[in-house]
Write an enzyme that holds these catalytic residues in place. Structure first.
Site, short mmCIF file in Angstrom:
data_model
loop_
_atom_site.label_atom_id
_atom_site.label_comp_id
_atom_site.label_asym_id
_atom_site.label_seq_id
_atom_site.Cartn_x
_atom_site.Cartn_y
_atom_site.Cartn_z
CG ASP A 14 -54.17 -16.95 10.69
OD1 ASP A 14 -55.34 -16.97 10.28
OD2 ASP A 14 -53.72 -17.83 11.44
CB SER A 15 -57.32 -15.40 13.64
OG SER A 15 -57.15 -16.76 13.26
CE1 TYR A 46 -59.14 -12.23 14.14
CE2 TYR A 46 -59.06 -12.24 11.75
CZ TYR A 46 -58.65 -11.71 12.96
OH TYR A 46 -57.76 -10.67 12.96
N GLY A 47 -63.12 -17.60 13.70
CA GLY A 47 -64.06 -18.54 13.09
C GLY A 47 -65.42 -18.63 13.74
CB CYS A 77 -57.04 -15.94 8.09
SG CYS A 77 -58.43 -16.33 9.16
CG ASN A 78 -58.99 -20.99 4.67
OD1 ASN A 78 -59.19 -21.37 3.54
ND2 ASN A 78 -57.86 -21.24 5.31
CB THR A 79 -62.21 -17.23 9.25
OG1 THR A 79 -62.05 -18.61 9.58
CG2 THR A 79 -63.48 -16.71 9.86
CD GLU A 154 -54.43 -21.55 18.57
OE1 GLU A 154 -53.93 -20.95 19.52
OE2 GLU A 154 -54.22 -21.26 17.38
CB CYS A 188 -59.12 -24.06 8.65
SG CYS A 188 -58.60 -23.29 10.21
CB THR A 189 -54.18 -21.11 7.67
OG1 THR A 189 -54.79 -20.25 8.63
CG2 THR A 189 -54.37 -20.56 6.29
CG HIS A 190 -55.31 -23.19 13.21
ND1 HIS A 190 -55.47 -21.88 12.86
CD2 HIS A 190 -54.89 -23.18 14.51
CE1 HIS A 190 -55.17 -21.11 13.89
NE2 HIS A 190 -54.82 -21.87 14.90
N1 DGL Z 1 -56.82 -19.36 10.64
C1 DGL Z 1 -58.26 -19.40 10.60
C2 DGL Z 1 -58.74 -19.89 9.22
O1 DGL Z 1 -57.94 -20.18 8.33
C3 DGL Z 1 -58.86 -20.25 11.68
C4 DGL Z 1 -58.63 -19.80 13.10
C5 DGL Z 1 -59.72 -18.91 13.68
O2 DGL Z 1 -60.87 -19.38 13.84
O3 DGL Z 1 -59.41 -17.78 13.97
O4 DGL Z 1 -59.92 -19.98 9.02
#
Ligand code: DGL
Length: 272
Positions: A14-15, A46-47, A77-79, A154, A188-190
């Site tokens: 993931d990011s 990453y987003g 990571c969804n992105t 975060e 989003c995994t956050h």
């Molecule tokens: N973990 C990323 C996701 O699931 C979001 C965090 C990022 O923007 O890097 O999209």
């Protein structure tokens, strides 16, 4: 002489920390595996980045894990899934599973699913990957970019009044665009785990009965289903963690996402 069966080596990346929600869901489902987790924290988020940059980051993360012995990759990571799944499948020769297809499938199997609101990063929303996946399953989709949520998580502000207000605004705007929404997909995994209680409270306050689905647990189930059962395997998973920025921060925040302390985290330089 009989050899001891060995389990799969699952590379998860993931990011940053969010993908630990996928790892957390995976551990009880595939307990005999060896896990390699990479949080690309130096290049997070990453987003807000372009497709080319996200694909480059995703390929370097997955290539590192492959070099460490991973025999399958989970893009937690969804992105990165939305923007780089195809590039990644072309770049590595082992199976790659992303979070979008399982998330969309889980939404489709939720009670009376018809119109799904997807909360996600700017890049995920712009890619329209969730809209394509949900439309293919016969569902309407409204995607809502929530760029402030990742920095708030975060920062550890997961139940802070500012985060509650930001969520209320995002969800109200999404509901104006999708007043007949039945389902809320956390894209989003956050968001699962740490933000979920606040999301549930906000949905209740807005008086819209939405079924909440998260792509993290759906992905863990899809990964488990893709791994053949191996009788005789040890049931104790092992985890090795890598991060591209502060080890101290990864251990501190990561413990909240994973639900238990992370013993050792290896610092890694994947370049810019
Ligand atoms: N973990 C990323 C996701 O699931 C979001 C965090 C990022 O923007 O890097 O999209």
């Amino acid at each position: 002489m009989t050899s001891t069966p060995t389990g799969p080596t699952i590379g998860v990346f993931d990011s940053g920390f969010g993908g630990l929600t996928v790892l957390r869901a995976l551990l009880p489902l595939v307990p005999g595996a060896r896990y390699l987790y990479l949080g690309d924290t130096a290049r997070l988020p990453y987003g807000s980045k372009s497709r080319q940059t996200i694909a480059r980051y995703a390929i370097s993360s997955a290539s590192f894990l492959t070099g460490q012995g991973a025999d399958r990759i989970v893009i937690a990571c969804n992105t990165a899934t939305a923007l780089a799944l195809d590039d990644l499948r072309g770049a590595v020769s082992i199976p790659v599973i992303g979070v979008i297809e399982p998330g969309a499938q889980a939404a489709a199997s939720s009670p009376s699913a018809h119109h799904v609101i997807v909360l996600a990063t700017e890049a995920t929303v712009q890619s329209r990957a969730y809209t394509r996946a949900l439309n293919a399953l016969g569902l309407k989709a409204t995607e809502k970019a929530c760029p402030l949520l990742v920095p708030l998580v975060e920062e550890g502000w997961t139940s802070h009044p500012v985060t509650a207000e930001v969520l209320r605004i995002y969800l109200s705007e999404a509901l104006v665009a999708a007043p007949d929404a039945t389902t809320l997909l956390l894209g989003c995994t956050h968001y699962p785990l740490l933000l979920r209680p606040l999301i549930e409270r906000t949905v209740a306050e807005l008086h819209q009965p939405l079924t909440i689905i998260d792509s993290a647990s759906a992905t863990a189930k899809a990964v488990a289903a893709s791994i053949p059962a191996s009788p005789g395997l040890t049931t104790q998973p092992t985890c090795k963690f890598f991060a591209t920025d502060s080890i101290e921060k990864f251990q501190r925040l990561g413990a909240h996402f994973l639900g238990h302390p992370l013993e050792k985290v290896h610092l890694l330089d994947l370049g810019g």
